[in-house]
Structures are given as structure tokens and as C-alpha cells.
Design a protein around this motif. Structure first.
Motif, PDB file in Angstrom:
ATOM      1  N   ASP A  17       0.867  -1.171   0.000  1.00  0.00           N
ATOM      2  CA  ASP A  17       0.000   0.000   0.000  1.00  0.00           C
ATOM      3  C   ASP A  17       0.917   1.238   0.000  1.00  0.00           C
ATOM      4  OD1 ASP A  17      -2.337   1.666   0.629  1.00  0.00           O
ATOM      5  OD2 ASP A  17      -1.437   1.814   2.629  1.00  0.00           O
ATOM      6  N   ASP A  19      -0.173   5.180   1.056  1.00  0.00           N
ATOM      7  CA  ASP A  19      -0.419   6.130   2.156  1.00  0.00           C
ATOM      8  C   ASP A  19      -0.436   5.420   3.500  1.00  0.00           C
ATOM      9  OD1 ASP A  19      -0.682   8.655   0.861  1.00  0.00           O
ATOM     10  OD2 ASP A  19      -2.586   7.973   0.027  1.00  0.00           O
ATOM     11  N   GLY A  20       0.381   5.881   4.411  1.00  0.00           N
ATOM     12  CA  GLY A  20       0.437   5.280   5.741  1.00  0.00           C
ATOM     13  C   GLY A  20       1.320   4.042   5.794  1.00  0.00           C
ATOM     14  N   THR A  21       1.785   3.616   4.611  1.00  0.00           N
ATOM     15  CA  THR A  21       2.620   2.413   4.551  1.00  0.00           C
ATOM     16  C   THR A  21       4.019   2.773   4.065  1.00  0.00           C
ATOM     17  OG1 THR A  21       0.689   1.015   4.169  1.00  0.00           O
ATOM     18  CG2 THR A  21       2.830   0.108   3.543  1.00  0.00           C
ATOM     19  N   ASP A 177      -1.655  -0.613   5.766  1.00  0.00           N
ATOM     20  CA  ASP A 177      -2.068  -0.145   7.089  1.00  0.00           C
ATOM     21  C   ASP A 177      -3.582  -0.059   7.272  1.00  0.00           C
ATOM     22  OD1 ASP A 177      -2.309   2.039   5.325  1.00  0.00           O
ATOM     23  OD2 ASP A 177      -2.223   3.425   7.027  1.00  0.00           O
ATOM     24  N   ASP A 182      -6.322  -3.752   3.272  1.00  0.00           N
ATOM     25  CA  ASP A 182      -4.977  -4.297   3.107  1.00  0.00           C
ATOM     26  C   ASP A 182      -4.796  -5.650   3.777  1.00  0.00           C
ATOM     27  OD1 ASP A 182      -3.691  -2.121   1.665  1.00  0.00           O
ATOM     28  OD2 ASP A 182      -3.941  -0.956   3.503  1.00  0.00           O
TER      29      ASP A 182
HETATM   30 MG   LIG Z   1      -2.870   3.128   3.587  1.00  0.00          MG
END
Ligand SMILES: [Mg+2]
Length: 229
Positions: A17, A19-21, A177, A182
């Protein structure tokens, strides 16, 4: 934590992933919540707060379940802004933050012979702009919204990726995340998924079932335990 040797041998693709990952949410937030309202304020002669109220209320009217939500050109047009998104991206380039633990792990996985891909919900232009520094590690970039017109990463999304890559789900490991998009969804078709919980040691720790616990990692180095160590 380590996968059984047999499972591990079958793995060919490692998917991530975004964003955030791989990257923090900061850049995207700046574009949507600062850049666009600011440009709108300037155009309409409003102060920032008024423009922010208006712009975000328009976002909410569309909502994340419609494809338009993800399309920056749609919003720039809708607000009558003659600003190309590239210019807006450039303005917030300094806000891009690739997490510190990412690059070294990608490097190791690549050296170990895994094919690395991106499976994100974000629009392609957002992905491309944010991952330039690490783009060389990936063979494919899949965007659910831009490439497949889907607003969420469903099990169907992952099935299409396997089809395109011409591999069985059992040959794929995905890390991200979001608990549903995910973790739950890729697992539905037989992909081995790892849920990345960067807050694991903090207060927002998610509650997982005992059998799922070995598939929760708190940082990227957790992936090395799975594949390499
Ligand atoms: Mg994400």
C-alpha cells in the motif's frame, strides 16, 4: 513470525500500500486541505477559513464512495481553479515523507529476488509524485481508482492484480495499514497479508485474534523477519 519454508518458497511478489505504509499522509493532506482551499480563497476573495469550510463541505457531498472524490482534476475544475495539479504538487513537495524504514527493506527484498509492486487506492498521479525516490524498486504500480475505477481495494482488485501479474494469490504477499482493504480483503483470495500497525506500541493498538497476531507488524523491519532472517 517467519513464514513456513514452503510458503516462503512460493512467494514471488511482494505488494505494498502507499499512504500510511510507504509514505505518511502529510503530502496528500496538504494538497486537499491547504492547497485547494487556499487557491479557492484567492480566486473568490475569501479568507482561508471560509474557503476551507466550503471546499471540505463539497468534498463531503461527494464522499469517498464515489470515484470523483479521488480525482484531483475533477475538483480543480469544479472549483473553477486554473491551477494545474502539478503546480500544486510542487508546492507541497517538501511535505513528502517516505518512512525511514522503507528503502533499506525494499532493497533487501529486491536483492532476495522478489518482484515488488504497489497496490494503492490513491490516484496514480498522487502515487507517482510521492514515490519518485523509491520508484526504481517496483515493477508495477496499481491504482484501484485510476486503473480499475474502484473506490476500495476489494478482493476483486487483488484478483485482477494476480491476473495481470500472472501469478496465483499464494505467490503474493501484501502489506498495508488498513485493516479491511490491506488485510481482510487480500486474505479472502489466498494472498498472505501483513497488517502494518505503526502505532502498535502506542495507545491505538488494534485488537486482533490470536491466529492473526503473527501477521501484524509494527514497522517495515518486521517484514525482514518474514522473508529474510
Ligand atoms: Mg494506507
Amino acid at each position: 513470525m517467519q513464514l513456513r519454508t514452503q510458503t516462503r518458497k512460493a512467494i514471488k511478489i511482494v505488494s505494498f500500500d502507499v499512504d500510511g505504509t510507504l509514505v505518511s499522509q502529510g503530502f496528500a493532506d496538504c494538497v486537499w486541505l491547504r492547497g485547494i482551499p487556499e487557491a479557492y480563497a484567492e480566486k473568490e476573495g475569501l479568507d482561508f477559513e471560509q474557503a476551507f469550510e466550503f471546499v471540505t463541505s463539497e468534498y463531503e457531498k461527494i464522499g469517498e464512495n464515489r470515484i470523483e472524490w479521488y480525482k484531483i482534476d475533477y475538483w480543480l475544475r469544479k472549483f473553477g481553479l486554473e491551477l494545474p495539479y502539478e503546480k500544486l504538487f510542487k508546492k507541497y513537495e517538501g511535505e513528502i515523507r517516505i518512512y525511514d524504514d522503507v528503502e533499506s527493506v525494499l532493497e533487501v527484498l529486491k536483492e532476495e529476488g522478489y518482484e515488488l509492486v504497489i497496490s494503492s487506492n490513491a490516484a496514480t498521479e498522487f502515487i507517482d509524485f510521492q514515490i519518485r525516490a523509491i520508484r526504481k524498486f517496483f515493477s508495477h504500480v496499481f491504482s484501484a481508482t485510476s486503473d480499475f475505477g474502484e473506490v476500495k481495494k476489494s478482493n476483486g482488485f487483488y484478483a485482477r492484480i494476480c491476473e495481470i501479474l500472472d501469478v496465483k494469490p499464494q505467490a503474493v504477499v501484501h502489506t498495508g495499514d488498513h485493516w479491511v482493504f490491506d488485510f481482510i480483503n487480500p486474505r479472502k483470495i489466498g494472498i498472505t497479508a501483513y497488517y502494518l500497525d505503526r502505532n502498535r506500541s502506542g495507545s491505538e493498538k488494534v485488537k486482533v485474534k490470536k491466529e492473526e497476531d503473527e501477521f501484524v507488524i509494527s514497522d517495515f523491519n518486521g517484514l525482514l523477519d518474514v522473508f529474510v532472517r
